[in-house]
Every structure is written in C-alpha cells, then in structure tokens.
Motif scaffolding. Sequence first.
Motif: not given
Length: 479
Positions: A15-16, A20, A22, A42, A44, A371, A375, A427-429
Amino acid sequence: LAAGRAPRLPGPVETRADGRVVAPVFPASLWDRMFFPGVHAEVWMQPGVAAETLAENQGLAHRSQGACDDAAPGRVALVLGAGNVSSIGPMDVLYKLFAELQVVLYKSHPVQDPLGPLFEEAFSPLIDAGSVRVVYGGAEVGEYLVDHEGVDEIHITGSDKTYEAIVFGAGEEGERRKREDRPRLTKRFTAELGNVSPVLVVPGPWSPSDVAYQAENLVSMMANNAGFNCNAVRVVVLQEEWPQRAQLLAEVRRVLAATPTRPAYYPGAADRFETLVAAHPNAELFGEAAPGELPWALLPDLDPTDEDDPAFRMEAFCGLFGETALPAPSAATFLDRAVEFCNERLWGTLNATILIHPDSLADPATAAAYDRALASLRYGTIAVNIWAGVGYGMVTTPWGAFPGHSAQDIQSGLEVVHNTFLFDRPEKSIVRAPFRSWPKPPWFVTHKTAAPLGRDLTRFEAQPSPFKLPAIFLAALRG
C-alpha cells in the motif's frame, strides 16, 4: 479459483503512502526473469480498494454464487476483432471466456481474414465444445450481429468512431443521439480504442551512447507494425532547455532514414498521413516509399499551447509522430508540466511512456516529481524506459483505458482485457525497465536477428525446454 482461493500473485501486495494498493504481476516465472532481465510490472488499484480485501475481489465471476453452475443462464459475447495486430482477437476471446465466463462469437476483421483458419485450428477444442464460433464479413455482418437478440454484449478493439457508430448510429442522427445521451444500443459494451500515446523524455546526463539507444527506442515505438498500433508513440515531449534535445532529434532522424519503409496496409492510412502532414508545413519525411507504402514522418516543434493541433487530437495510426518541447527550469518542473500537458492536451488515456536516466532519480526533487507523475498520469498503462506495447504483450497486466470514460466521451474505451490475475478494480499498470536493456530488445527496428529469434521464442513458448535456450540466447546476443 476452483478451490475457493484467489489467483496467486508473484509477490506481496503493498500500500503506497497515498493509500493506493499495488500488486506485483511480473515477473511471474523463471522464464520471465530470464527473457526480460530487470523488467518488473505492477498493477495499481482504484482508490477505495484495500489490501486486506484485494484477494476477495479477484476472479469475481468465478466466485459469484452460481457462476459455474451448469444451470445458470449463459451469456454470449460478440468480439469484433481488430485488423492491425493478429494477437488482439485471440486474447480478447480468451478474456471473455475465462475471465467473464461468456461464450464468444468472434467476428474476424477483414484485414485478418487470411489468419482465420489458423485461429480456428488453434481454438478447435473450444469450437468443438460450442464455446467459440468464428464468423467472417464486413461492416454489414457486424451491424447484423450487434443488433441480434442472441448477442448479450459486445467487445471491440478499434476506433472511437466505430464505437460511436455502433452505439449511437451514423450521420446526423447519431450525432444528435450522442448529444442527447440516447444510445440506440443499450447492451453492455466494452472497448479498447485508440490513443495519442506520449513519451515523456526527462532531461538528464545522457551519454552519446544513451542518446543513440533511446533514439532507436523511440523510432521502434512508432515503426513497429508500420505504425499501425494503438500503443505507438505519437508525441515525444521534451524539455525546451535540455542541451541534448537537438542531439536526440538528430539521432531520431538518423534512425528513421535508415529504417526501411513498410506496406501501409491498414485502411485509411494514406488519408490520415496526408491530413497530418498537410497541417504541418515543417513535416520531415524519411525513406523511399514504394507503391503501397508510406514514408516515415516526423512533425518537429509542435506548439504545446495549440489546443487544436490535429497531432494532439487525432490518432495518426500510420508511420508518423510529433515532437514538442515544454519550457521548464528543472527536470522536476518539466515532469509536473509534462503530466499536465499529457492529461489535458492529448486525446486518449490508453498508454504513456517515461524515459528517465537513473542519475536523474538521484535528485530528490526529480524523484518526487517522478513518483507524482506515476500517480497523476491518467493512462491505463505507464511504461518506464520501455515501450508501453510491452504492457500489452505481457497479458498479466490489465490492458485498457484509464477508468472513467462514458459512451459520450469514450476516448480510449471502457473496462480492460488481459488482466490474468483477474483484478476487479484495476486503475493502471506500471511497467519498469532499466534505462538501457541488454541484449537489445527484439522489437527494436535495428535488431539484426529478430526473425530467427522470434521463431525460437515461439517454439519455446509452445513447449518450454532448457535445451532450446542456447539458440535463443545466441540469436539475442547477435541482435
């Protein structure tokens, strides 16, 4: 899944700091590590997904009550195949079958029809079981099938224009329906559509060999499959003040000039090419195009403030890309401004790439901006130092638009495919690679042994064996 467990991930879920979740998805095997050294991927999750409950939401279609019950009502998915990449259709069919538990009617794209018999041979067990059917034909067949009462839902890989014509209809009536949000088709419709794919080039201390390598990387991102890819680079975003900007563009021009032109086989390629070149008097053309081919094209010095530039709003879908530069006093500021430019100015949300030197990340301000960029970029796949098309090819990574589009503003589509680990709310790779990969990636246009290497890798995938590795490594090293 049959035993009531979630698909097993190849690493721990994290967890970021921003909350978020991951999940690691690549490498998932020894072979992954061997063939893609230093590459990691990874996924998200969307905000609101908790690490503690992530596993409970993997493979929901399989774990829902009655989903695997023979008495449960089935659903028929119509998959409208893409015409550019031959693997798209089969992978979309597999996703509908095994991720969403639907039987599939697959309509081949006319450009791909010659491969239909091979598809049918490969999928013969599923065809024999009544789980898959393959049909052929043009637009009239597609129109008949999307409206057929036996089809419950539809998936398409193609253009936003095709999607809108199906959902709202063509012509003025279709435009009116779109404005009034009155779709003529109300079936569930998932779609993977186009994108003006950006590459954010973070300024840094690049050596001459770094510049040469990344120029090959950039041209390969555009020229693969003659530019007929939704993940082909369309706009290269640079810092205006970067001293090596001119050097990088010179190397890009050198690689373009040395790259043989290819057949412009996809419908409409010449018209799109001519439209974009005509809108940019300073367009640069490369290569001697034979009949049925197009030259490569670079559109330099695009004005980043021009909201109406067609290079920012129209997917070229041919061998063409542009370059623009943003004023920024530092690498960190450049990253922040480049993210805003991509999110607000460029059409589509399918994929983006960042090229960043490891020494740049040694600066805390740049590392923090990097970073933030990961995001904040609103794209379904973000690749770092590697072509975003690798995220498509991995298949363990979900592939599709950033969440949130609607039928009236479809852009890059709705929902995802691939997604081997069956995440419910990705949500995204994020795909990360070393700044320079060795051996040279086989998709580079400058690779000398791509054909024999491709054959050796295909034989290995069909039947893995350590005895096949020497030939693969020899071909890779000679590239």
